[in-house]
Design a protein around this motif. Structure first.
Motif, short mmCIF file in Angstrom:
data_model
loop_
_atom_site.label_atom_id
_atom_site.label_comp_id
_atom_site.label_asym_id
_atom_site.label_seq_id
_atom_site.Cartn_x
_atom_site.Cartn_y
_atom_site.Cartn_z
N ILE A 212 0.80 -1.13 -0.03
CA ILE A 212 0.07 0.07 0.17
C ILE A 212 0.89 1.29 -0.05
O ILE A 212 1.75 1.51 0.64
N PHE A 213 0.65 2.14 -1.04
CA PHE A 213 1.40 3.51 -0.96
C PHE A 213 0.54 4.38 -0.41
O PHE A 213 -0.46 4.76 -0.37
N LEU A 214 1.34 5.03 0.74
CA LEU A 214 0.89 6.07 1.62
C LEU A 214 0.83 7.54 0.74
O LEU A 214 2.11 8.03 0.86
N VAL A 215 -0.09 8.15 0.80
CA VAL A 215 -0.04 9.37 0.01
C VAL A 215 -1.00 10.56 0.72
O VAL A 215 -1.93 10.19 1.41
N ASP A 216 -0.39 11.68 0.67
CA ASP A 216 -0.99 12.79 1.05
C ASP A 216 -2.32 13.24 0.47
O ASP A 216 -1.91 13.71 -0.85
N GLY A 217 -3.42 13.08 0.89
CA GLY A 217 -4.52 13.43 -0.05
C GLY A 217 -5.66 14.14 0.73
O GLY A 217 -6.76 13.87 0.53
N ALA A 218 -5.30 15.17 1.73
CA ALA A 218 -6.00 16.18 2.07
C ALA A 218 -7.04 16.79 1.21
O ALA A 218 -8.08 17.21 1.79
N PHE A 219 -6.76 16.92 0.09
CA PHE A 219 -7.63 17.70 -0.78
C PHE A 219 -8.86 16.96 -1.27
O PHE A 219 -9.75 17.36 -2.25
N VAL A 220 -8.74 15.44 -0.95
CA VAL A 220 -10.17 14.63 -1.32
C VAL A 220 -11.04 14.62 -0.22
O VAL A 220 -10.75 14.39 0.98
N ALA A 221 -12.23 14.74 -0.53
CA ALA A 221 -13.43 15.08 0.53
C ALA A 221 -14.44 14.00 0.16
O ALA A 221 -14.40 13.36 -0.92
N GLU A 222 -14.84 13.73 1.33
CA GLU A 222 -16.01 12.44 1.26
C GLU A 222 -17.13 12.63 0.27
O GLU A 222 -17.69 11.72 -0.43
N SER A 223 -17.32 13.90 0.08
CA SER A 223 -18.39 14.09 -0.93
C SER A 223 -17.90 14.14 -2.44
O SER A 223 -18.81 14.07 -3.33
N ASN A 224 -16.46 13.98 -2.58
CA ASN A 224 -16.21 13.39 -3.90
C ASN A 224 -16.53 12.08 -4.40
O ASN A 224 -16.60 11.85 -5.57
N PHE A 225 -16.93 11.30 -3.31
CA PHE A 225 -17.44 9.77 -3.42
C PHE A 225 -18.65 9.85 -4.85
O PHE A 225 -19.44 10.57 -4.52
N ASP A 226 -18.44 8.92 -5.71
CA ASP A 226 -19.64 8.82 -6.57
C ASP A 226 -20.14 7.29 -6.71
O ASP A 226 -19.24 6.55 -7.44
N SER A 227 -20.98 6.84 -6.03
CA SER A 227 -21.35 5.40 -5.86
C SER A 227 -21.88 4.92 -7.24
O SER A 227 -21.70 3.82 -7.43
N SER A 228 -22.35 5.90 -8.19
CA SER A 228 -22.78 5.55 -9.45
C SER A 228 -21.70 5.02 -10.25
O SER A 228 -21.84 4.35 -11.50
N ARG A 229 -20.33 5.28 -10.04
CA ARG A 229 -19.23 5.21 -10.92
C ARG A 229 -18.52 4.00 -10.17
O ARG A 229 -17.50 3.47 -10.86
#
Length: 219
Positions: free
Chosen positions: A121-138
């Protein structure tokens, strides 16, 4: 990752199946350090979070991971699995993640699942990703078994180490991933402490240059 990825397409090392994935973290502890040495040396409580996904059965959280397809590199597999399991396809987000992965590719965590499977597993700083970016349809769908047709992941959430290990919203992180998350947490703690010390050293150096030797008189 669904059953559509056959073992013939998997990464196999010495008889072990190897999965690759991304673990995003964010740290809200990076408070601005004032020029005062008393502030710079004070203890700061770290608020470290990890982005994980909830499986359809709603009882386990998991990191985003999967098996390689074709001639994919580990990094390509990790990025593809993240997109498939989160439905996050926004070009700006994926571009930033890819850049972060390229910069931090040396930060790799390892875990074992039973005796025949390894996780890289690659550990990456992803503070700019929000939970609201999640798209269940995709999100990719499970194609076999009683969960056929269900999304592989039904929600994503930023969790603290304690929340992930002890459970939240009725789900816990897979037990096989506990050591991996602890290792990730410790890595971030050490990284932030190193950055803080470097900033303090820079401030001290600038202070010495400003004083231009006058401090020797005060001593």
């Amino acid at each position: 990752m669904s059953k559509r990825k056959r073992e013939t397409d998997c990464g196999i090392a010495k008889g072990k199946v190897v999965s690759f994935g991304l673990l995003l973290y964010k740290c809200d502890s990076d408070q601005n350090i004032a020029s005062s040495s008393s502030v710079a040396s004070s203890k700061t409580k770290l608020d470290i979070r990890f982005l994980v996904g909830l499986i359809p059965q709603r009882n386990w959280w998991t990191v985003f991971k999967g098996l390689p397809e074709g001639s994919e590199t580990p990094y390509e597999t990790a990025m593809r699995e993240f997109k498939e399991e989160t439905g996050i396809l926004d070009a700006s987000i994926i571009s930033r993640l890819s850049a972060s992965l390229e910069q931090q590719k040396s930060t790799t965590l390892h875990a074992k699942v039973g005796s025949s499977k390894d996780l890289h597993i690659f550990l990456v700083d992803g503070a700019f990703v929000a939970e609201s970016n999640f798209d269940s349809s995709r999100v990719a769908k499970i194609d076999q078994g009683y969960m056929k047709g269900k999304p592989e992941i039904i929600a994503i959430q930023w969790l603290s180490l304690e929340q992930a290990l002890q459970g939240t919203n009725g789900a816990k992180l897979y037990t096989s991933q506990h050591a991996l998350l602890r290792e990730a947490h410790q890595f971030v703690v050490l990284t932030k402490e190193t950055e803080k010390n470097q900033r303090k050293a820079t401030l001290d150096t600038k202070g010495d240059e400003t004083n231009d030797g006058s401090d020797n008189v005060a001593c």
